[in-house]
Write an enzyme that holds these catalytic residues in place. Sequence first.
Site, PDB file in Angstrom:
ATOM      1  N   PRO A   9       0.790  -1.229   0.000  1.00 22.54           N
ATOM      2  CG  PRO A   9      -0.091  -1.092   2.140  1.00 22.54           C
ATOM      3  CD  PRO A   9       0.543  -2.051   1.186  1.00 22.54           C
ATOM      4  CG  ASN A  10      -0.233   4.286   1.341  1.00 19.55           C
ATOM      5  OD1 ASN A  10      -1.218   4.825   0.849  1.00 19.55           O
ATOM      6  ND2 ASN A  10      -0.272   3.699   2.522  1.00 19.55           N
ATOM      7  CE1 TYR A  22       9.025   5.061   2.698  1.00 21.77           C
ATOM      8  CE2 TYR A  22       7.468   6.886   2.827  1.00 21.77           C
ATOM      9  CZ  TYR A  22       7.961   5.687   3.308  1.00 21.77           C
ATOM     10  OH  TYR A  22       7.388   5.113   4.422  1.00 21.77           O
ATOM     11  CB  ALA A  76       1.695   0.071   6.207  1.00 22.62           C
ATOM     12  CD  GLU A  97      11.022  -7.492   5.692  1.00 20.70           C
ATOM     13  OE1 GLU A  97      11.222  -8.586   6.252  1.00 20.70           O
ATOM     14  OE2 GLU A  97      10.702  -6.461   6.304  1.00 20.70           O
ATOM     15  CG  HIS A  99      11.364  -2.235   4.300  1.00 16.85           C
ATOM     16  ND1 HIS A  99      10.001  -2.167   4.199  1.00 16.85           N
ATOM     17  CD2 HIS A  99      11.645  -3.384   4.955  1.00 16.85           C
ATOM     18  CE1 HIS A  99       9.473  -3.221   4.787  1.00 16.85           C
ATOM     19  NE2 HIS A  99      10.449  -3.986   5.252  1.00 16.85           N
ATOM     20  NE  ARG A 106      10.296   6.167   8.246  1.00 18.46           N
ATOM     21  CZ  ARG A 106       9.316   5.884   7.384  1.00 18.46           C
ATOM     22  NH1 ARG A 106       9.483   4.888   6.504  1.00 18.46           N
ATOM     23  NH2 ARG A 106       8.201   6.573   7.376  1.00 18.46           N
TER      24      ARG A 106
HETATM   25  C1  DQA Z   1       8.418   1.032   3.544  1.00 14.99           C
HETATM   26  C2  DQA Z   1       8.540   1.205   5.062  1.00 14.99           C
HETATM   27  C3  DQA Z   1       7.206   0.964   5.745  1.00 14.99           C
HETATM   28  O1  DQA Z   1       7.319   1.141   7.149  1.00 14.99           O
HETATM   29  C4  DQA Z   1       6.170   1.955   5.240  1.00 14.99           C
HETATM   30  O2  DQA Z   1       4.906   1.671   5.799  1.00 14.99           O
HETATM   31  C5  DQA Z   1       6.099   2.017   3.753  1.00 14.99           C
HETATM   32  C6  DQA Z   1       7.320   1.913   2.969  1.00 14.99           C
HETATM   33  C7  DQA Z   1       9.735   1.377   2.805  1.00 14.99           C
HETATM   34  O3  DQA Z   1       9.891   0.925   1.680  1.00 14.99           O
HETATM   35  O4  DQA Z   1      10.577   2.099   3.347  1.00 14.99           O
HETATM   36  O5  DQA Z   1       5.025   2.234   3.189  1.00 14.99           O
HETATM   37  O6  DQA Z   1       8.125  -0.322   3.271  1.00 14.99           O
END
Ligand code: DQA
Length: 148
Positions: A9-10, A22, A76, A97, A99, A106
């Site tokens: 998401p997002n 980001y 998230a 995984e 990020h 954070r």
């Molecule tokens: C994220 C880190 C997550 O905590 C956050 O909710 C995101 C992006 C990252 O790529 O840094 O949406 O996955």
Amino acid sequence: MKILFLNGPNLNLLGQREPEIYGRTTLAEIEAKIRQRAVTIGVEVDFRQSNLEGELVAWIQQAKGKFDVIVLNAAAYTHTSIALRDAIVAVGLPVIEIHISNVHKREEFRHKSLMAPVCYGQIIGFGADSYVLALEASVNVTAASKAP
Ligand code: DQA
């Protein structure tokens, strides 16, 4: 070799969403970079994003027998989703995984990943390059062993 990139998401808002965290690279730009690099190293990639937990679960389930490795930025859902974690265990594919941000720098609620214990490894905090590093890592995952 086929690698499935899944984005939660997002992440469709990358480029405009909290750029100080980001960066300014959009998801489409990341995808283009991954597709370009995939051609160079001779692997196939699929690249998807969903804001829906169930859709991500379905994509993980469907990956069995079709993909060799999954690269997952669960966003998230990383911190909340038992359903995604169970799907990873159910398919038994190696999952990397990733990020964009360094989640450990954070808020505390981002320090816990429900995915981490069932993933092959993690790549965290390299900005959009986390995706490229994961692509490079994927090749070695199948070249060596799928077991962590
Ligand atoms: C994220 C880190 C997550 O905590 C956050 O909710 C995101 C992006 C990252 O790529 O840094 O949406 O996955």
